[in-house]
Structures are given as C-alpha cells and as structure tokens.
Scaffold this active site. Structure first.
Site, PDB file in Angstrom:
ATOM      1  N   ASP A  14      18.150  -8.343  14.219  1.00 30.92           N
ATOM      2  CA  ASP A  14      18.218  -6.922  13.851  1.00 30.92           C
ATOM      3  C   ASP A  14      16.861  -6.562  13.242  1.00 30.92           C
ATOM      4  OD1 ASP A  14      19.367  -4.348  13.178  1.00 30.92           O
ATOM      5  OD2 ASP A  14      19.559  -5.038  11.129  1.00 30.92           O
ATOM      6  N   SER A  15      16.666  -5.282  13.016  1.00 32.43           N
ATOM      7  CA  SER A  15      15.437  -4.841  12.349  1.00 32.43           C
ATOM      8  C   SER A  15      15.424  -5.253  10.872  1.00 32.43           C
ATOM      9  CB  SER A  15      15.332  -3.318  12.436  1.00 32.43           C
ATOM     10  OG  SER A  15      16.478  -2.732  11.856  1.00 32.43           O
ATOM     11  N   CYS A  77      21.769  -4.861  16.687  1.00 35.41           N
ATOM     12  CA  CYS A  77      21.100  -3.630  16.274  1.00 35.41           C
ATOM     13  C   CYS A  77      21.333  -2.614  17.387  1.00 35.41           C
ATOM     14  CB  CYS A  77      19.604  -3.925  16.124  1.00 35.41           C
ATOM     15  SG  CYS A  77      18.588  -2.475  15.805  1.00 35.41           S
ATOM     16  N   GLU A 156      18.504  -0.849   2.897  1.00 30.27           N
ATOM     17  CA  GLU A 156      17.594  -1.987   2.694  1.00 30.27           C
ATOM     18  C   GLU A 156      17.186  -2.095   1.227  1.00 30.27           C
ATOM     19  OE1 GLU A 156      16.079  -4.428   4.680  1.00 30.27           O
ATOM     20  OE2 GLU A 156      17.352  -3.928   6.384  1.00 30.27           O
ATOM     21  N   CYS A 188      25.295   2.170  13.805  1.00 35.90           N
ATOM     22  CA  CYS A 188      24.135   1.418  13.327  1.00 35.90           C
ATOM     23  C   CYS A 188      24.687   0.282  12.481  1.00 35.90           C
ATOM     24  CB  CYS A 188      23.228   2.319  12.491  1.00 35.90           C
ATOM     25  SG  CYS A 188      21.956   1.432  11.557  1.00 35.90           S
ATOM     26  N   HIS A 190      23.581  -1.290  10.066  1.00 36.58           N
ATOM     27  CA  HIS A 190      23.381  -1.207   8.615  1.00 36.58           C
ATOM     28  C   HIS A 190      24.518  -0.441   7.916  1.00 36.58           C
ATOM     29  CE1 HIS A 190      19.215  -2.464   9.291  1.00 36.58           C
ATOM     30  NE2 HIS A 190      19.049  -2.537   7.994  1.00 36.58           N
TER      31      HIS A 190
HETATM   32  N1  DGL Z   1      20.620  -1.894  12.257  1.00 38.32           N
HETATM   33  C1  DGL Z   1      19.829  -1.060  13.116  1.00 38.32           C
HETATM   34  C2  DGL Z   1      20.741  -0.362  14.110  1.00 38.32           C
HETATM   35  O1  DGL Z   1      21.837  -0.835  14.328  1.00 38.32           O
HETATM   36  C3  DGL Z   1      18.928  -0.191  12.300  1.00 38.32           C
HETATM   37  C4  DGL Z   1      17.761   0.317  13.072  1.00 38.32           C
HETATM   38  C5  DGL Z   1      16.556   0.705  12.259  1.00 38.32           C
HETATM   39  O2  DGL Z   1      15.839  -0.196  11.817  1.00 38.32           O
HETATM   40  O3  DGL Z   1      16.295   1.905  12.134  1.00 38.32           O
HETATM   41  O4  DGL Z   1      20.408   0.636  14.704  1.00 38.32           O
END
Ligand code: DGL
Length: 282
Positions: A14-15, A77, A156, A188, A190
C-alpha cells in the site's frame, strides 16, 4: 492440507499503513501464511499522483516483492489497484495479483433507499475502473461518490478521532446522508482506521462496508485453486517494511493489536526498491 504446502510468502503493499487493514484480515483468514508487507510511506499520498507515477511505484514494489519469492501479490490499495493492476497483469502474466476495487456490488445489494455512497481518494473516484464498476453493478441505484483529499494524511498522522478529522468527514458525509444513502463503501484501505468516527456521523441506518474480509476470502480462494496454501503445520507471520519511518509504522501496528512485528526500512533508488525485513519476533 496437513503438512508442507507452499511456504512462499504473500506480498502485500500500500502507499502507507492503510493496507494493514487488509493484511490483518488475511492474517485472520489464513493464519499459517507468511505475509511480507510494504508501506510506501515516503511517497504517500498516491491519491494525489497521476496514473503513470502510481504505476511506476507499484511496478518497483511488485518487482522487489517478487525478488523475495512471493507467490501472490496483493495490491492492498484502491488507488494503486485502479492505476496499476491492469498494466501489471499485462506486463507480468506469470504473476498472480489480487487487487482492491470499491465494493459497490454489496452496497447495491444492501440498499433499500436506492442510494449508496462511496468515499475514496481523488485518483480512485476519477479513474476508469470506478466508472466501469458503477456501470456494471449500479444500473438502477444512485451512487454518490465523494473524494476525500487529505484524509489519508490525517490517518497517517494518527488523527483517527480529532476535531479536524471529524470536521472533514462531516463535510463529506452529512450531504450523502441527507441524500438518503443507506450504505457507504470505504473505497480506500486507510479509511477503516476512522470507521468508528464514520459510523458515528452516518448513524446506524447506514451500513458501512469495508471490503477487507472479502479480499481475504479472495486470496484464500485463489491460493486454494492453485494448490498454493501454506501447510497448516506452519506458524504464520507478518513482516513489515516501510520507505518511511519504521518507528511510526510500529506504533500503528500496536494500535491494530499487532504486537510482535518489527518494521524494517525499504530504500528507493530511482525506480528500484530494495526491501529488507527483520525477524517478526522481538
Ligand atoms: N490506501 C490507499 C487506497 O486504498 C491510499 C492511497 C493514497 O495514498 O492516497 O487508496
């Protein structure tokens, strides 16, 4: 399966920390698997980048995980899945991928009011994948999509329930509730971190849908079909690496109740990512 099985790890990325919500669901569904997680915190947020950049990063991470002999890559992600899953499947046809997509279908199956909401990053709601999912699954239902710029960074920063996060969420969610949604898709990975706050804002009449358990079931199905599950004599483990700050990342693991995992540092050099993992047990 009683012994041996396929001991190779599952790669998950993931990011940032968001994909941990998916990793946790996979760990619960498949406790014998070894999971290698990478959070690209140095490059977060992906949702504000263009598709070419997201693909470049996803490609580098995928290659680094494959060097670690992963049997399956989970793109945990939504943003990276929307931008990179199709091209990576074409580039690497021998690799098995599982990606995320907004869970519009279960929301449509659930709705009685005929209106459902989806919250996601800017890149996800603007992408072609999202449009095609809505066309496929939501013909007779009103789908209200809402990008939530800045929410990933709040999460985050550990701001799961601060007044600022609440004000941001109210600004996006209250108009959707006023339009009569009775299902809300977390588009998302997150966003499950702020699920309690979201549920408080939308109220009990709106079902909040997190696709993580469905993704875990999909991973299990794919591995079972390929006869590639780890043997049930194996102790599973989660190993983590981040391109950001391992200390901060470790704090998030503890918040999720994952206490025996150390976090190593991954390093980018141009398009190449070098991953390292330390022993999962302290
Ligand atoms: N967890 C990522 C997602 O599902 C976040 C993406 C981001 O870094 O903006 O989209």
């Amino acid at each position: 399966m009683t012994s041996s099985g396929d001991p190779r790890p599952i790669g998950i990325f993931d990011s940032g920390i968001g994909g941990l919500t998916v990793a946790k669901a996979i760990q619960q569904a498949l406790p014998h698997e070894r999971l290698l997680y990478f959070g690209d915190n140095a490059n977060i947020p992906y949702g504000a980048k263009d598709n070419a950049e997201i693909l470049r990063l996803s490609r580098g991470i995928t290659r680094a995980l494959l060097e670690r002999d992963c049997k399956l890559i989970v793109i945990a992600c939504n943003t990276a899945s929307a931008a990179a899953l199709r091209p990576l499947r074409v580039e690497l046809p021998q690799v098995t991928f599982v990606g995320m997509e907004p869970a519009v279908k279960p929301a449509v199956e659930h709705t009685r009011t005929g209106a459902v909401g989806v919250i996601a990053t800017v890149a996800t709601v603007q992408g072609e994948v999202f449009t095609s999912i809505v066309e496929r699954f939501a013909q007779d239902v009103k789908v209200i999509k809402q990008a939530c710029p800045g929410l990933v960074l709040q999460i985050e920063a550990g701001e799961y329930a601060t007044p600022k996060t609440e004000a941001m969420l109210r600004g996006w969610l209250e108009p959707m509730v006023a339009e009569g949604i009775d299902a809300l898709v977390l588009g998302c990975t997150h966003y499950p971190f702020v699920r309690p706050l979201i549920e408080r804002i939308v109220g009990p009449q709106v079902r909040v849908i997190d696709p993580a358990p469905a993704i875990a079931r999909r991973v299990e199905h794919v591995l079972r079909e390929a006869d590639a599950l780890a043997g049930d004599d194996r102790a599973g483990e989660l190993q983590c690496s981040t391109s950001g700050d391992p200390e901060l990342f470790h704090g998030v693991l503890q918040h999720l109740g994952i206490n025996d995992t150390q976090v190593a540092k991954g390093h980018w050099a141009g398009d190449e990512l070098t991953l390292s993992y330390t022993s999962p047990r302290i």
